[in-house]
Design a protein around this motif. Structure first.
Motif, mmCIF file in Angstrom:
data_model
loop_
_atom_site.group_PDB
_atom_site.id
_atom_site.type_symbol
_atom_site.label_atom_id
_atom_site.label_comp_id
_atom_site.label_asym_id
_atom_site.label_seq_id
_atom_site.Cartn_x
_atom_site.Cartn_y
_atom_site.Cartn_z
ATOM 1 N N THR A 1 0.752 -1.185 -0.043
ATOM 2 C CA THR A 1 0.128 0.030 -0.056
ATOM 3 C C THR A 1 0.751 1.394 -0.158
ATOM 4 O OG1 THR A 1 -0.166 0.122 2.362
ATOM 5 C CG2 THR A 1 -1.657 -1.258 1.287
ATOM 6 N N SER A 2 0.429 2.259 -0.450
ATOM 7 C CA SER A 2 1.053 3.635 -0.391
ATOM 8 C C SER A 2 1.588 3.879 0.974
ATOM 9 C CB SER A 2 0.332 4.824 -0.693
ATOM 10 O OG SER A 2 -0.254 4.835 -1.794
ATOM 11 N N ASP A 3 0.925 3.576 2.144
ATOM 12 C CA ASP A 3 1.457 3.899 3.613
ATOM 13 C C ASP A 3 2.713 2.857 3.906
ATOM 14 O OD1 ASP A 3 -0.184 5.773 4.032
ATOM 15 O OD2 ASP A 3 -1.560 4.665 5.054
ATOM 16 N N GLN A 4 2.611 1.445 3.410
ATOM 17 C CA GLN A 4 3.597 0.518 3.706
ATOM 18 C C GLN A 4 4.815 1.026 2.744
ATOM 19 O OE1 GLN A 4 1.264 -2.756 2.192
ATOM 20 N NE2 GLN A 4 0.957 -3.639 4.459
ATOM 21 N N GLU B 1 6.592 3.884 4.411
ATOM 22 C CA GLU B 1 7.311 3.485 5.653
ATOM 23 C C GLU B 1 8.406 2.672 5.491
ATOM 24 O OE1 GLU B 1 6.296 0.404 9.576
ATOM 25 O OE2 GLU B 1 4.812 0.972 8.283
#
Length: 412
Positions: A266-269, A272
């Motif tokens: 995902t974009s967040d992963q 990170e």
């Protein structure tokens, strides 16, 4: 044999340069080339991209295409559109756009110097493209696409070329991309000898752009020498068409990247994971990197500045310290799984001439997931890689402005 020599160039007849000059053969696709030649019967694309005169279904590597190129070249010579000089000449060549200007010389460069690595390269070639250039040279019995070479700036060479360029140019045209092309014919034997000797004193020349053309010229020369029982080394095929500029005047733009997906993250992963290797800062403006180890990243409509720590940059390795290598080794391969940028269809390359807006458009279209802007590779870095006998990653350099095809050709 000298490093470079003068030659009797084939060039547009007086007043015909604007009709003949064309962009390099490899900067447009088939549809664009066919559009460019409409209403231009003498465009050099009829030689460099002769498939434009054949059905759109034609294989561009077909023998018919090379035969058509030879036919078109013969026609342009027969009609007096292209004429050959009667004596050996150098051709001083100025490229200008906006505030940028660079002054070099069109010359025949030694294949022997190329084979012995005195003319140094920094890229691998692809067999299909190299064979295409071999077939083109053999069919035309000429080299029509110049190799872009660079010499370590030498004040004596620079001054000699500048002195020639004080006169009225033989060719002075401005192309559709606003690049001005000026050429002065240098036929004076005294200055020809002086320029030849000055270049011969240089330690090396460097291939900036045109690795397939120079490799093809080497292959053609070897084949013709083997087939010629009277080979002397002085034949035209022992040299290849080149335009040589001083390294300090050469302009390299950024060569940026877009990637189709985040490899299941995902974009967040993804953010990170990137943050584990880079300092990540969101910015309100597009990011044009200003130092080594700094990158721009465009993701989900937002720009980020990515910065590596000084200890992550192996300054002693001329290849690993390139920004294109740093991005590949710290992000593209370990995070996005792109191990071979030459063959992986998940990555594409965007020349800096198109600007950062082009990166945003590619991602905003939904076809690409993320884009990266890079610091341009410096000419000094390119020369260091070549001096070390190493190879740059693919798509490391974008030279601008581009040379024009058709202004001077080298007959074999």
């Amino acid at each position: 044999m000298p490093l470079i020599r003068a030659f009797p160039g084939l060039r547009p007849a007086a007043g015909r340069a604007d009709e003949v000059a064309a962009p390099p053969y490899d900067v447009m696709n088939d549809a664009e080339a066919r559009e460019m030649v409409k209403g231009k019967p003498w465009s050099f694309l009829h030689i460099s991209r002769s498939e434009v005169d054949l059905p759109p279904t034609i294989d561009p590597y077909s023998s018919v295409v090379y035969a058509k190129a030879a036919e078109n070249l013969a026609t342009m010579r027969h009609e007096g559109v292209l004429v050959q000089d009667s004596s050996d000449c150098y051709y001083v060549y100025r490229l200008s756009i906006g505030e940028h200007s660079q002054l070099g010389v069109v010359a025949a460069a030694s294949v022997a110097a190329y084979d012995s690595d005195r003319i140094k390269r920094h890229e691998l070639t692809r067999p299909t493209k190299e064979q295409d250039r071999v077939n083109q040279i053999d069919a035309l019995n000429a080299q029509t696409g110049p190799v872009y070479l660079v010499y370590p700036s030498d004040e004596r060479i620079d001054d000699l070329l500048a002195g020639v360029a004080e006169g009225e140019p033989t060719i002075d045209i401005t192309a559709a991309d606003s690049v001005r092309h000026q050429i002065w014919v240098l036929s004076d034997k005294t200055r020809i000898t002086a320029l030849t000797m000055l270049f011969d004193a240089l330690p090396a020349l460097y291939v900036a752009d045109g690795h397939h053309r120079s490799a093809a010229a080497s292959r053609v020369a070897a084949a013709r020498a083997a087939a010629n029982p009277h080979h002397t080394g002085d034949e035209p095929y022992n040299y290849f068409l080149s335009v040589i500029f001083p390294h300090q005047q050469t302009r390299i733009l950024d060569y940026n990247r877009v990637v189709k997906d985040l490899k299941g993250l995902t974009s967040d992963q993804f953010l990170e994971t990137v943050g584990e290797r880079f300092k990540v800062e969101m910015t309100s403006e597009p990011v044009k990197p200003s130092e080594t180890g700094q990158f721009g990243m465009y993701l989900n409509g937002c720009w980020y500045r990515l910065t590596l720590g000084a200890k992550q940059i192996p300054v002693s390795d001329p290849v690993a310290s390139l920004d294109v290598s740093l991005l590949a080794n710290e992000l593209l391969e370990p995070i996005l799984g792109i191990a071979d940028q030459r063959t992986d269809s998940r990555i594409d390359f965007v020349g800096g001439i198109r600007g950062l807006k082009a990166l945003m458009e590619r991602v905003d279209s939904g076809e690409w997931a993320v884009a990266f802007s890079l610091l341009p590779t410096s000419m000094g870095a390119l020369m260091a890689v070549a001096d070390a006998g190493k190879i740059m990653p693919p798509k490391s350099t974008w030279f601008e402005p581009k040379l024009a095809d058709g202004l001077v050709s080298h007959l074999l």
